[in-house]
Design a protein around this motif. Structure first.
Motif, PDB file in Angstrom:
ATOM      1  N   GLN A 132       0.839  -1.212   0.000  1.00  0.00           N
ATOM      2  CA  GLN A 132       0.000   0.000   0.000  1.00  0.00           C
ATOM      3  C   GLN A 132       0.872   1.260   0.000  1.00  0.00           C
ATOM      4  O   GLN A 132       0.640   2.184  -0.779  1.00  0.00           O
ATOM      5  N   ILE A 133       1.886   1.299   0.849  1.00  0.00           N
ATOM      6  CA  ILE A 133       2.801   2.453   0.916  1.00  0.00           C
ATOM      7  C   ILE A 133       3.505   2.629  -0.430  1.00  0.00           C
ATOM      8  O   ILE A 133       3.598   3.742  -0.957  1.00  0.00           O
ATOM      9  N   TYR A 134       3.976   1.522  -0.991  1.00  0.00           N
ATOM     10  CA  TYR A 134       4.718   1.565  -2.248  1.00  0.00           C
ATOM     11  C   TYR A 134       3.857   2.125  -3.374  1.00  0.00           C
ATOM     12  O   TYR A 134       4.275   3.019  -4.104  1.00  0.00           O
ATOM     13  N   ARG A 135       2.646   1.617  -3.493  1.00  0.00           N
ATOM     14  CA  ARG A 135       1.771   2.052  -4.590  1.00  0.00           C
ATOM     15  C   ARG A 135       1.239   3.467  -4.396  1.00  0.00           C
ATOM     16  O   ARG A 135       1.178   4.249  -5.342  1.00  0.00           O
ATOM     17  N   GLN A 136       0.841   3.797  -3.175  1.00  0.00           N
ATOM     18  CA  GLN A 136       0.182   5.084  -2.938  1.00  0.00           C
ATOM     19  C   GLN A 136       1.137   6.230  -2.639  1.00  0.00           C
ATOM     20  O   GLN A 136       0.834   7.373  -2.951  1.00  0.00           O
ATOM     21  N   ASN A 137       2.272   5.924  -2.006  1.00  0.00           N
ATOM     22  CA  ASN A 137       3.147   6.999  -1.544  1.00  0.00           C
ATOM     23  C   ASN A 137       4.504   7.055  -2.241  1.00  0.00           C
ATOM     24  O   ASN A 137       5.061   8.144  -2.390  1.00  0.00           O
ATOM     25  N   ILE A 138       5.041   5.914  -2.624  1.00  0.00           N
ATOM     26  CA  ILE A 138       6.373   5.895  -3.223  1.00  0.00           C
ATOM     27  C   ILE A 138       6.294   6.092  -4.739  1.00  0.00           C
ATOM     28  O   ILE A 138       6.960   6.984  -5.290  1.00  0.00           O
ATOM     29  N   LEU A 139       5.492   5.283  -5.412  1.00  0.00           N
ATOM     30  CA  LEU A 139       5.413   5.383  -6.871  1.00  0.00           C
ATOM     31  C   LEU A 139       4.845   6.714  -7.349  1.00  0.00           C
ATOM     32  O   LEU A 139       5.026   7.068  -8.508  1.00  0.00           O
ATOM     33  N   THR A 140       4.191   7.448  -6.464  1.00  0.00           N
ATOM     34  CA  THR A 140       3.642   8.755  -6.836  1.00  0.00           C
ATOM     35  C   THR A 140       4.631   9.895  -6.599  1.00  0.00           C
ATOM     36  O   THR A 140       4.315  11.045  -6.913  1.00  0.00           O
ATOM     37  N   LEU A 141       5.819   9.582  -6.053  1.00  0.00           N
ATOM     38  CA  LEU A 141       6.836  10.615  -5.867  1.00  0.00           C
ATOM     39  C   LEU A 141       7.301  11.122  -7.228  1.00  0.00           C
ATOM     40  O   LEU A 141       7.394  10.344  -8.180  1.00  0.00           O
ATOM     41  N   PRO A 142       7.623  12.396  -7.329  1.00  0.00           N
ATOM     42  CA  PRO A 142       7.963  12.968  -8.641  1.00  0.00           C
ATOM     43  C   PRO A 142       9.356  12.574  -9.138  1.00  0.00           C
ATOM     44  O   PRO A 142      10.263  12.333  -8.348  1.00  0.00           O
ATOM     45  N   HIS A 143       9.474  12.512 -10.449  1.00  0.00           N
ATOM     46  CA  HIS A 143      10.752  12.418 -11.174  1.00  0.00           C
ATOM     47  C   HIS A 143      11.490  11.086 -11.026  1.00  0.00           C
ATOM     48  O   HIS A 143      12.703  11.034 -11.224  1.00  0.00           O
ATOM     49  N   ILE A 144      10.784  10.002 -10.701  1.00  0.00           N
ATOM     50  CA  ILE A 144      11.439   8.697 -10.601  1.00  0.00           C
ATOM     51  C   ILE A 144      11.667   8.143 -12.004  1.00  0.00           C
ATOM     52  O   ILE A 144      10.733   8.003 -12.786  1.00  0.00           O
ATOM     53  N   ALA A 145      12.926   7.834 -12.325  1.00  0.00           N
ATOM     54  CA  ALA A 145      13.258   7.194 -13.595  1.00  0.00           C
ATOM     55  C   ALA A 145      13.370   5.683 -13.414  1.00  0.00           C
ATOM     56  O   ALA A 145      13.002   4.911 -14.289  1.00  0.00           O
ATOM     57  N   ASP A 146      13.877   5.255 -12.249  1.00  0.00           N
ATOM     58  CA  ASP A 146      14.042   3.830 -11.967  1.00  0.00           C
ATOM     59  C   ASP A 146      14.034   3.639 -10.465  1.00  0.00           C
ATOM     60  O   ASP A 146      14.472   4.523  -9.707  1.00  0.00           O
ATOM     61  N   ILE A 147      13.546   2.490 -10.035  1.00  0.00           N
ATOM     62  CA  ILE A 147      13.500   2.197  -8.604  1.00  0.00           C
ATOM     63  C   ILE A 147      13.765   0.712  -8.404  1.00  0.00           C
ATOM     64  O   ILE A 147      13.304  -0.124  -9.182  1.00  0.00           O
TER      65      ILE A 147
END
Length: 151
Positions: free
Chosen positions: A119-134
């Motif tokens: 839930q944290i990953y989908r809602q809070n992390i993946l929505t962070l700006p400017h991610i090219a790779d994780i």
């Protein structure tokens, strides 16, 4: 610059910052007044930045810890600043580190269980700006976690 007396005080202080001034002075082999004066000087100069509580996350129900290595889209001029500002607002992100190289940022994320992490990953992390790779690295065991300096 620190002298031998400062180092003796710090050596004992870093192992147990809750020691009273008299006991710290005794262990360091100095008078209580000298110990207090030197601690105050080291605090004022920024050598001692503060005291903090170290809380066992597992005791509070956080069973999962994940390190996320993030590469940012460096074509955006404000990518780093905007990402860091947004990541600071995610309460489950307990540590942020920046790097030079292929990986730009490392986030340490805690969660109650894998469902909570997802839930944290989908809602809070993946929505962070400017991610090219994780890339996610699941923590299995903490082998050493020590902030004690060899003084």
């Amino acid at each position: 610059m620190l002298d031998d007396m400062d180092r003796r005080i710090l050596r004992h202080y870093q192992h147990d910052p809750a020691l009273g001034p008299a006991e710290l002075a005794e262990r360091a082999g100095v008078t209580a007044a000298t110990c207090a004066r030197r601690l105050e000087r080291m605090q004022a100069s920024g050598i001692i930045r503060g005291n903090r509580a170290v809380i066992d996350w597992r005791a509070l129900g956080y069973e999962v810890e994940v390190s996320l290595r993030v590469t940012l889209d460096k074509t955006q001029a404000r990518a780093f600043d905007e990402f860091m500002a947004a990541a600071r607002d995610v309460s489950e992100v307990v540590e942020l580190q920046s790097f030079l190289g292929r990986v730009d940022i490392r986030l340490s994320v805690i969660a109650r269980d894998m469902g909570h992490y997802q839930q944290i990953y989908r809602q809070n992390i993946l929505t962070l700006p400017h991610i090219a790779d994780i890339e996610a690295l699941m923590h299995v065991a903490r082998i050493k976690s020590d902030e004690v300096l060899p003084l």
